[in-house]
Design a protein around this motif. Structure first.
Motif, mmCIF file in Angstrom:
data_model
loop_
_atom_site.group_PDB
_atom_site.id
_atom_site.type_symbol
_atom_site.label_atom_id
_atom_site.label_comp_id
_atom_site.label_asym_id
_atom_site.label_seq_id
_atom_site.Cartn_x
_atom_site.Cartn_y
_atom_site.Cartn_z
ATOM 1 N N LYS A 16 0.830 -1.201 0.000
ATOM 2 C CA LYS A 16 0.000 0.000 0.000
ATOM 3 C C LYS A 16 0.871 1.261 0.000
ATOM 4 N N VAL A 17 0.238 2.353 -0.413
ATOM 5 C CA VAL A 17 0.854 3.676 -0.337
ATOM 6 C C VAL A 17 -0.044 4.546 0.533
ATOM 7 N N TYR A 18 0.502 5.046 1.632
ATOM 8 C CA TYR A 18 -0.258 5.891 2.552
ATOM 9 C C TYR A 18 -0.081 7.357 2.178
ATOM 10 N N ASP A 19 -1.204 8.045 2.045
ATOM 11 C CA ASP A 19 -1.212 9.494 1.794
ATOM 12 C C ASP A 19 -0.344 9.887 0.600
ATOM 13 N N GLY A 20 -0.212 8.972 -0.340
ATOM 14 C CA GLY A 20 0.526 9.276 -1.558
ATOM 15 C C GLY A 20 2.025 9.343 -1.394
ATOM 16 N N VAL A 21 2.533 8.990 -0.193
ATOM 17 C CA VAL A 21 3.967 9.157 0.069
ATOM 18 C C VAL A 21 4.611 7.876 0.579
ATOM 19 N N ARG A 22 4.076 7.328 1.670
ATOM 20 C CA ARG A 22 4.740 6.225 2.370
ATOM 21 C C ARG A 22 4.282 4.878 1.825
ATOM 22 N N GLU A 23 5.216 4.111 1.305
ATOM 23 C CA GLU A 23 4.904 2.803 0.732
ATOM 24 C C GLU A 23 5.286 1.706 1.718
ATOM 25 N N THR A 24 4.363 0.762 1.938
ATOM 26 C CA THR A 24 4.612 -0.320 2.888
ATOM 27 C C THR A 24 4.247 -1.665 2.276
ATOM 28 N N ASP A 25 4.855 -2.730 2.793
ATOM 29 C CA ASP A 25 4.551 -4.099 2.393
ATOM 30 C C ASP A 25 4.299 -4.924 3.641
ATOM 31 N N LEU A 26 3.416 -5.892 3.526
ATOM 32 C CA LEU A 26 3.171 -6.846 4.603
ATOM 33 C C LEU A 26 3.092 -8.242 4.003
ATOM 34 N N TRP A 27 3.863 -9.180 4.604
ATOM 35 C CA TRP A 27 3.795 -10.583 4.217
ATOM 36 C C TRP A 27 3.404 -11.390 5.447
ATOM 37 N N VAL A 28 2.466 -12.314 5.292
ATOM 38 C CA VAL A 28 2.033 -13.151 6.408
ATOM 39 C C VAL A 28 1.912 -14.584 5.900
#
Length: 253
Positions: free
Chosen positions: A88-100
């Motif tokens: 995901k990209v939060y507020d057009g700036v911060r990109e994150t990944d999650l693996w489960v």
């Protein structure tokens, strides 16, 4: 003057056969009018028959039909893979990944740095931790899912039902049947509003829906009904652009 003329010369006699000619003209005109109306009857009947045969659009609840289409797409989606991956990209700036993993192991990545998640579960509902097994055990019947999710919410948080169901569509590794049930349950919630077609920040086309949150703001989701994927989420204070949400065999590096 007319009376004087009649006294001097008498009443004039009509020309021979004049009355016959007049009636003949009247009869001909009446016959022509009758024939013209008769000629119009087949054309009118044909037009009426054509009108009755043309399929006319029936009024439908467009938003509900779109959510049900997304439910059908969700039900046929695959759930094969080693890792549940959300990018995901939060507020057009911060990109994150999650693996489960299916065993509960989790990793996050931000700005290229991968970190193993320890302690709390990477999933939650209304602030409460939700394990992978709990998500997998959710019912695939819309009415049962609605009741189960409502029972899992904190007391007095009935207004979170639509948001909790929406979270099962993309933030959690919900089985295909559960995602389909979540879409069908949302389709029956009166507080869910259809806003029409929309485009997310990446230019992807979708259909927008919104519902109220207990804080008073409304959350808007843009979904792609053909793939059942949620493209973005926005609540007036934070935006989340969903780049990936699904199962994969490619894990964190």
């Amino acid at each position: 003057m007319d009376e004087l003329i009649r006294e001097l010369y008498g009443r004039p006699e009509p020309a021979p056969h004049a009355q016959t000619r007049v009636w003949r003209r009247i009869t001909v005109r009446r016959r022509r009018r009758r024939l013209s109306w008769l000629a119009m009857i087949p054309a009118t009947a044909a037009a009426l028959a054509l009108f009755l045969l043309i399929p006319r659009e029936q009024p439908v609840d467009t938003g509900r039909e779109i959510l049900l289409t997304a439910a059908t797409s969700a039900a046929s989606a695959t759930s094969r893979g080693t890792y549940w991956h959300v990018k995901k990209v939060y507020d057009g700036v911060r990109e994150t990944d999650l693996w489960v993993t299916r065993q509960g192991g989790a990793w996050t990545a931000e700005q290229g740095r991968v970190t193993r998640v320890t302690g709390r579960s990477p999933f939650s509902m209304a602030g409460r931790d939700l394990s992978f097994d709990q998500i997998q055990a959710l019912p695939s019947d819309p009415a049962e899912l609605r009741e189960r999710v409502a029972a899992m919410l904190p007391a007095g948080s009935r207004g979170l039902l639509a948001d909790a169901l929406g979270g099962l569509l993309w933030t959690k590794p919900s089985p295909p049947g559960v995602r389909a049930a979540a879409y069908r349950a949302l389709a029956d919630l009166p507080e869910v509003r259809y806003l029409g077609t929309a485009t997310d920040d990446r230019g992807r086309d979708g259909e927008a829906f919104s519902f109220a949150l207990p804080t008073g703001v409304r959350r808007t989701l843009i979904i792609d009904p053909a793939t059942s994927q949620v493209l973005s989420s926005e609540d007036g204070t934070r935006s989340e652009l969903v780049l990936t949400a699904g199962w994969t065999d490619q894990g964190p590096r």
